[in-house]
Design a protein around this motif. Sequence first.
Motif, short mmCIF file in Angstrom:
data_model
loop_
_atom_site.label_atom_id
_atom_site.label_comp_id
_atom_site.label_asym_id
_atom_site.label_seq_id
_atom_site.Cartn_x
_atom_site.Cartn_y
_atom_site.Cartn_z
N ALA A 127 38.83 68.22 56.87
CA ALA A 127 39.14 68.62 55.49
C ALA A 127 40.54 69.21 55.40
O ALA A 127 41.30 68.92 54.47
CB ALA A 127 38.10 69.61 54.99
N LEU A 174 38.17 69.23 47.31
CA LEU A 174 37.50 68.78 48.53
C LEU A 174 36.31 69.70 48.73
O LEU A 174 36.48 70.92 48.86
CB LEU A 174 38.45 68.83 49.73
CG LEU A 174 37.97 68.01 50.93
CD1 LEU A 174 39.15 67.53 51.77
CD2 LEU A 174 36.99 68.79 51.79
N ILE A 226 33.28 65.67 51.57
CA ILE A 226 33.57 65.35 52.96
C ILE A 226 32.46 64.52 53.60
O ILE A 226 32.69 63.85 54.62
CB ILE A 226 33.84 66.64 53.77
CG1 ILE A 226 34.59 66.33 55.09
CG2 ILE A 226 32.56 67.41 54.01
CD1 ILE A 226 35.97 65.81 54.91
#
Length: 286
Positions: free
Chosen positions: A273, A256, A215
Motif C-alpha cells: 500500500a 487506499l 488492497i
Amino acid sequence: MFAEIVRDGAFLAAGDEWAQARVVLVGAGLDSTVSFRPGTRDGPRAVRYFSQCLEEHSLALKRDLRALPFCDLGDIVLPHGDVAGALSLIENVTARLLARGKIPGLIGGEHLITLPAINAARHFYPELAVFHFDAHADLRDEYRGVRFSHATVMRRVAEILGPGRIYQFGIRSADGEEIFYAREMTRFYPFRVAESFKRAKEEIGARPVYVTLDIDVVDPAYAPGVGTPEPGGISAAELLDTVYRFAGLNVVGFDLVEVNPTYDPAGLAPLLAAKVIRELVMILAG
C-alpha cells in the motif's frame, strides 16, 4: 483549519504544510462495519510505518518524493461506534481540501470511507467518474441489515452518481443480486485489471476521476493483511503496472483502503500500500 486531525507519524518524505501541497494525505481509520476480521483502524499507522522502508526515489517514474509538493496532515479523529458522525467528518475534511484545489489521498480504514469522499468530490466535479479496484463488488443493498457498510459502499456511491459512472476492476467475489445490479448500473470488469483498465482510460478521456483501491484486489499471497481475503487476485506487479498507467488521467482524489496489519506480521499489505501511494503521489504531484 483542521482541528479534527491529529498527526501521528508521517508518510515517507511528506511535509506537514498543506498550503503549498498538490497532494494531501489524510488517515481515516474507520473500522466499524468490517464484516469478517476487524483491525483496519490501524491501517494508516501501518502504511506510514512501512513507507519508511522505501526509497524516496522511484526507478520506474524517475522522480523523487523530496522534490514534490505533498504533505501528510495526519489522522482524522473518528468517533468509533458513530458511523454517521465519522462519515460526516471525512466528508467535511475532503470537501475543504477540494475547495482549495488539493488532491486528497485518504488512507484507510475500511472501504466505507470512500462514500463521504466521493460525496464531497461530486459537488466540485459534477462529471465525476469512479475507478474502483477490489476483490469484492461491494454492491449489496444491505449487509446483515445494515445499509451503510463496507459491503454496500459502491451501491451507495452508484445511487448518488447514477448509472455508468463507476468502473469496477478485478472483482472476483459477488452474489447474484450484485451481478444483476452491476450489469444495470456500473461498468463491470471482473477478474482481470490491465486490459480492462486500458479500455476504460481511453473511454474516460479528460473527465475527472476518483480512484478507490481496496488492497484486497491483490491476491492474499502478496497482501495477506486484509479484512476479507479472497484467493485468485492480481499480483503486486500488475497492480503497480496499472498505477503507472494512471499518468494522463485527471485524478482529483483517491483512497487506499482495507489494510489490516493485525493479520499481516510481515507487513506485506501495508508495504505494498505504501509503495502504491508513493507512486501515486509522484504521478499526481509531479
